[in-house]
Design a protein around this motif. Sequence first.
Motif, PDB file in Angstrom:
ATOM      1  N   MET A   1       0.843  -1.190   0.000  1.00 22.80           N
ATOM      2  CA  MET A   1       0.000   0.000   0.000  1.00 22.80           C
ATOM      3  C   MET A   1       0.879   1.241   0.000  1.00 22.80           C
ATOM      4  N   SER A   3       1.763   5.118   0.816  1.00 19.92           N
ATOM      5  CA  SER A   3       1.413   6.114   1.824  1.00 19.92           C
ATOM      6  C   SER A   3       0.556   7.179   1.162  1.00 19.92           C
ATOM      7  N   ARG A  16      -1.787   8.320   5.957  1.00 21.09           N
ATOM      8  CA  ARG A  16      -2.060   6.881   6.100  1.00 21.09           C
ATOM      9  C   ARG A  16      -0.801   6.151   5.733  1.00 21.09           C
ATOM     10  N   PRO A  18       2.339   3.066   5.473  1.00 17.81           N
ATOM     11  CA  PRO A  18       3.378   3.220   6.488  1.00 17.81           C
ATOM     12  C   PRO A  18       4.135   4.532   6.312  1.00 17.81           C
ATOM     13  N   GLU A  32       2.890   1.460  10.499  1.00 26.02           N
ATOM     14  CA  GLU A  32       2.722   0.565   9.363  1.00 26.02           C
ATOM     15  C   GLU A  32       1.472   0.917   8.580  1.00 26.02           C
ATOM     16  N   SER A  33       0.359   1.013   9.255  1.00 24.45           N
ATOM     17  CA  SER A  33      -0.872   1.284   8.514  1.00 24.45           C
ATOM     18  C   SER A  33      -1.808   2.218   9.270  1.00 24.45           C
TER      19      SER A  33
END
Length: 62
Positions: A1, A3, A16, A18, A32-33
């Motif tokens: 994912m 950022s 959002r 990491p 991390e998330s």
Amino acid sequence: MKSQIHCQKNGPFELRGPVRITDASENVTETESMTHHLCRCGGSQIKPFCDGSHDSVRFQSE
Ligand code: FES
């Protein structure tokens, strides 16, 4: 994912992860998330994080 950064209207930057956040005193927060909110109004007492003071200082983002 990837950022992500979202500029909230009349409010903070929403990050959002990491992400790795280093404040002016070199304190590091790594995530991390999780979602974090960074102050952009200058009124927070817990910079670089938002503490909701943007409402009381009536921050206008536009
Ligand atoms: S943006 Fe929320 S306290 Fe500054």
